[in-house]
Design a protein around this motif. Structure first.
Motif, PDB file in Angstrom:
ATOM      1  N   THR A 299       5.970   1.440 -10.842  1.00  0.00           N
ATOM      2  CA  THR A 299       5.740   1.215  -9.411  1.00  0.00           C
ATOM      3  C   THR A 299       7.016   1.459  -8.614  1.00  0.00           C
ATOM      4  O   THR A 299       7.003   2.154  -7.596  1.00  0.00           O
ATOM      5  N   LEU A 300       8.118   0.898  -9.058  1.00  0.00           N
ATOM      6  CA  LEU A 300       9.381   1.049  -8.332  1.00  0.00           C
ATOM      7  C   LEU A 300       9.876   2.492  -8.361  1.00  0.00           C
ATOM      8  O   LEU A 300      10.434   2.979  -7.374  1.00  0.00           O
ATOM      9  N   THR A 301       9.626   3.191  -9.447  1.00  0.00           N
ATOM     10  CA  THR A 301       9.974   4.614  -9.526  1.00  0.00           C
ATOM     11  C   THR A 301       9.169   5.408  -8.505  1.00  0.00           C
ATOM     12  O   THR A 301       9.707   6.279  -7.815  1.00  0.00           O
ATOM     13  N   MET A 302       7.909   5.079  -8.384  1.00  0.00           N
ATOM     14  CA  MET A 302       7.039   5.750  -7.414  1.00  0.00           C
ATOM     15  C   MET A 302       7.494   5.473  -5.975  1.00  0.00           C
ATOM     16  O   MET A 302       7.468   6.358  -5.121  1.00  0.00           O
ATOM     17  N   LEU A 303       7.941   4.250  -5.686  1.00  0.00           N
ATOM     18  CA  LEU A 303       8.338   3.867  -4.333  1.00  0.00           C
ATOM     19  C   LEU A 303       9.758   4.305  -3.978  1.00  0.00           C
ATOM     20  O   LEU A 303      10.125   4.310  -2.803  1.00  0.00           O
ATOM     21  N   SER A 304      10.542   4.701  -4.972  1.00  0.00           N
ATOM     22  CA  SER A 304      11.929   5.106  -4.743  1.00  0.00           C
ATOM     23  C   SER A 304      12.018   6.223  -3.707  1.00  0.00           C
ATOM     24  O   SER A 304      11.374   7.257  -3.830  1.00  0.00           O
ATOM     25  N   GLY A 305      12.803   5.975  -2.654  1.00  0.00           N
ATOM     26  CA  GLY A 305      13.007   6.969  -1.607  1.00  0.00           C
ATOM     27  C   GLY A 305      11.815   7.194  -0.698  1.00  0.00           C
ATOM     28  O   GLY A 305      11.826   8.106   0.129  1.00  0.00           O
ATOM     29  N   GLN A 306      10.797   6.351  -0.825  1.00  0.00           N
ATOM     30  CA  GLN A 306       9.545   6.541  -0.085  1.00  0.00           C
ATOM     31  C   GLN A 306       9.298   5.407   0.903  1.00  0.00           C
ATOM     32  O   GLN A 306       9.859   4.328   0.796  1.00  0.00           O
ATOM     33  N   LYS A 307       8.383   5.678   1.827  1.00  0.00           N
ATOM     34  CA  LYS A 307       7.915   4.662   2.772  1.00  0.00           C
ATOM     35  C   LYS A 307       6.561   4.152   2.280  1.00  0.00           C
ATOM     36  O   LYS A 307       5.733   4.929   1.817  1.00  0.00           O
ATOM     37  N   HIS A 308       6.363   2.858   2.382  1.00  0.00           N
ATOM     38  CA  HIS A 308       5.075   2.254   2.046  1.00  0.00           C
ATOM     39  C   HIS A 308       4.769   1.172   3.074  1.00  0.00           C
ATOM     40  O   HIS A 308       5.597   0.876   3.928  1.00  0.00           O
ATOM     41  N   GLN A 309       3.589   0.611   2.993  1.00  0.00           N
ATOM     42  CA  GLN A 309       3.174  -0.420   3.935  1.00  0.00           C
ATOM     43  C   GLN A 309       2.968  -1.739   3.197  1.00  0.00           C
ATOM     44  O   GLN A 309       2.491  -1.758   2.069  1.00  0.00           O
ATOM     45  N   VAL A 310       3.340  -2.816   3.881  1.00  0.00           N
ATOM     46  CA  VAL A 310       3.053  -4.158   3.384  1.00  0.00           C
ATOM     47  C   VAL A 310       2.135  -4.806   4.409  1.00  0.00           C
ATOM     48  O   VAL A 310       2.457  -4.869   5.590  1.00  0.00           O
ATOM     49  N   LEU A 311       0.972  -5.241   3.945  1.00  0.00           N
ATOM     50  CA  LEU A 311      -0.008  -5.876   4.819  1.00  0.00           C
ATOM     51  C   LEU A 311      -0.195  -7.324   4.390  1.00  0.00           C
ATOM     52  O   LEU A 311      -0.372  -7.596   3.197  1.00  0.00           O
TER      53      LEU A 311
ATOM     54  N   GLY B 274      15.500  -7.783  -4.449  1.00  0.00           N
ATOM     55  CA  GLY B 274      14.828  -6.579  -3.968  1.00  0.00           C
ATOM     56  C   GLY B 274      15.315  -6.116  -2.606  1.00  0.00           C
ATOM     57  O   GLY B 274      15.060  -4.970  -2.213  1.00  0.00           O
ATOM     58  N   ALA B 275      16.038  -6.957  -1.889  1.00  0.00           N
ATOM     59  CA  ALA B 275      16.581  -6.564  -0.587  1.00  0.00           C
ATOM     60  C   ALA B 275      17.481  -5.346  -0.720  1.00  0.00           C
ATOM     61  O   ALA B 275      17.564  -4.521   0.199  1.00  0.00           O
ATOM     62  N   ALA B 276      18.134  -5.173  -1.865  1.00  0.00           N
ATOM     63  CA  ALA B 276      19.042  -4.044  -2.078  1.00  0.00           C
ATOM     64  C   ALA B 276      18.298  -2.708  -2.171  1.00  0.00           C
ATOM     65  O   ALA B 276      18.910  -1.657  -2.038  1.00  0.00           O
ATOM     66  N   LEU B 277      16.985  -2.751  -2.372  1.00  0.00           N
ATOM     67  CA  LEU B 277      16.188  -1.529  -2.477  1.00  0.00           C
ATOM     68  C   LEU B 277      15.763  -0.995  -1.117  1.00  0.00           C
ATOM     69  O   LEU B 277      15.412   0.169  -0.977  1.00  0.00           O
ATOM     70  N   VAL B 278      15.791  -1.854  -0.096  1.00  0.00           N
ATOM     71  CA  VAL B 278      15.183  -1.560   1.196  1.00  0.00           C
ATOM     72  C   VAL B 278      16.169  -0.861   2.134  1.00  0.00           C
ATOM     73  O   VAL B 278      17.209  -1.415   2.483  1.00  0.00           O
ATOM     74  N   LYS B 279      15.792   0.340   2.547  1.00  0.00           N
ATOM     75  CA  LYS B 279      16.606   1.099   3.507  1.00  0.00           C
ATOM     76  C   LYS B 279      16.336   0.616   4.922  1.00  0.00           C
ATOM     77  O   LYS B 279      17.252   0.399   5.703  1.00  0.00           O
ATOM     78  N   LYS B 280      15.044   0.464   5.276  1.00  0.00           N
ATOM     79  CA  LYS B 280      14.703  -0.053   6.603  1.00  0.00           C
ATOM     80  C   LYS B 280      13.261  -0.549   6.618  1.00  0.00           C
ATOM     81  O   LYS B 280      12.453  -0.186   5.767  1.00  0.00           O
ATOM     82  N   ILE B 281      12.995  -1.386   7.618  1.00  0.00           N
ATOM     83  CA  ILE B 281      11.624  -1.835   7.840  1.00  0.00           C
ATOM     84  C   ILE B 281      11.291  -1.644   9.310  1.00  0.00           C
ATOM     85  O   ILE B 281      12.170  -1.684  10.165  1.00  0.00           O
TER      86      ILE B 281
ATOM     87  N   VAL C 241       0.852  -1.190   0.000  1.00  0.00           N
ATOM     88  CA  VAL C 241       0.000   0.000   0.000  1.00  0.00           C
ATOM     89  C   VAL C 241       0.888   1.241   0.000  1.00  0.00           C
ATOM     90  O   VAL C 241       1.811   1.363   0.807  1.00  0.00           O
ATOM     91  N   TYR C 242       0.581   2.147  -0.909  1.00  0.00           N
ATOM     92  CA  TYR C 242       1.291   3.430  -0.963  1.00  0.00           C
ATOM     93  C   TYR C 242       0.229   4.516  -1.135  1.00  0.00           C
ATOM     94  O   TYR C 242      -0.531   4.502  -2.104  1.00  0.00           O
ATOM     95  N   GLY C 243       0.161   5.420  -0.155  1.00  0.00           N
ATOM     96  CA  GLY C 243      -0.824   6.497  -0.222  1.00  0.00           C
ATOM     97  C   GLY C 243      -2.254   5.997  -0.295  1.00  0.00           C
ATOM     98  O   GLY C 243      -3.052   6.483  -1.086  1.00  0.00           O
ATOM     99  N   ASN C 244      -2.583   4.984   0.499  1.00  0.00           N
ATOM    100  CA  ASN C 244      -3.913   4.351   0.524  1.00  0.00           C
ATOM    101  C   ASN C 244      -4.284   3.636  -0.763  1.00  0.00           C
ATOM    102  O   ASN C 244      -5.435   3.266  -0.960  1.00  0.00           O
ATOM    103  N   ARG C 245      -3.333   3.444  -1.642  1.00  0.00           N
ATOM    104  CA  ARG C 245      -3.577   2.742  -2.902  1.00  0.00           C
ATOM    105  C   ARG C 245      -2.903   1.377  -2.845  1.00  0.00           C
ATOM    106  O   ARG C 245      -1.710   1.283  -2.519  1.00  0.00           O
ATOM    107  N   ILE C 246      -3.645   0.327  -3.130  1.00  0.00           N
ATOM    108  CA  ILE C 246      -3.096  -1.025  -3.151  1.00  0.00           C
ATOM    109  C   ILE C 246      -2.353  -1.237  -4.467  1.00  0.00           C
ATOM    110  O   ILE C 246      -2.909  -1.020  -5.543  1.00  0.00           O
TER     111      ILE C 246
ATOM    112  N   GLU D  26      10.751   1.219   3.953  1.00  0.00           N
ATOM    113  CA  GLU D  26      11.267   2.432   3.309  1.00  0.00           C
ATOM    114  C   GLU D  26      12.339   2.027   2.308  1.00  0.00           C
ATOM    115  O   GLU D  26      13.256   1.271   2.631  1.00  0.00           O
ATOM    116  N   PHE D  27      12.215   2.553   1.084  1.00  0.00           N
ATOM    117  CA  PHE D  27      13.207   2.292   0.037  1.00  0.00           C
ATOM    118  C   PHE D  27      14.272   3.379   0.031  1.00  0.00           C
ATOM    119  O   PHE D  27      14.010   4.531   0.359  1.00  0.00           O
ATOM    120  N   TRP D  28      15.462   3.005  -0.375  1.00  0.00           N
ATOM    121  CA  TRP D  28      16.491   3.977  -0.702  1.00  0.00           C
ATOM    122  C   TRP D  28      16.048   4.718  -1.968  1.00  0.00           C
ATOM    123  O   TRP D  28      15.267   4.171  -2.752  1.00  0.00           O
TER     124      TRP D  28
END
Length: 189
Positions: free
Chosen positions: A92-104, A156-163, A74-79, A125-127
């Protein structure tokens, strides 16, 4: 009588996670067409999709405990679902770049017509990711069957800054909580 645990999912990741804990189970993949209620919140969506799968398989295995699960990003209430094309994965990955999103991840147990559901939410959060990195990752093929166009357990682990939250929920099944809920539900292994 000891019940059999049945995983109502063809996900190799969910299967590996259960095997990691030496939990005996069988796999019977649900064949229903998943229906998303547009009025539901993302947490309601994942629990309902998990329930749909578990109820479908439980209709053929009434004496057992059926475990259904579903994961959404989920990013910005959008699945964000699984990408249909490479271009969609890139977007999708361009949109998530440098951003925080949720995984449910929603989980459902069905046994003897009783249904129990819950979900776990993890913030990821992605780098900031360069466009050439995104294209290279998409060309690997890994994003194509993953919600949100990435797999945290792979390249994809290389994209993740933190969880913040349960790593295994991002992979596809919140293991620790699932085990505790199964025990409360009466499953003994």
């Amino acid at each position: 009588m000891k019940q059999t645990l049945i995983l109502a999912s063809g996900s190799p990741r969910r299967k590996e996670l259960l095997q990691q804990l030496h939990i005996p189970f069988t796999v019977h993949v649900s064949t229903i067409e998943e229906i998303v209620n547009p009025s539901y919140t993302p947490s309601e969506v994942v629990m309902d999709l998990a329930r749909q799968k578990a109820v479908d398989v439980a209709s053929h295995h009434k004496e057992d405990i059926v475990l259904g699960a579903d994961t959404v990003v989920v990013y910005g209430n959008r699945i964000l679902g699984k990408p249909k094309t490479k271009q969609e994965a890139i977007e999708t990955l361009t949109m998530l770049s440098g951003q925080k999103h949720q995984v449910l991840t929603g989980v459902a147990f069905v046994s003897n017509a009783k249904v129990h559901t819950f979900y776990e939410q993890t913030d990821v959060e992605f780098w900031p990711i360069e466009q050439d990195e995104i294209v290279q990752y998409v060309e690997s093929g890994e994003p194509m069957d993953k919600a949100g166009s990435y797999g945290i357990q792979g390249l994809g682990a290389a994209l993740v800054k933190k969880i913040e939250g349960d790593y295994f929920s991002v992979v596809g099944l919140p293991l620790s909580r699932t085990i505790r809920e199964l025990k409360q539900y009466g499953f003994v292994y």
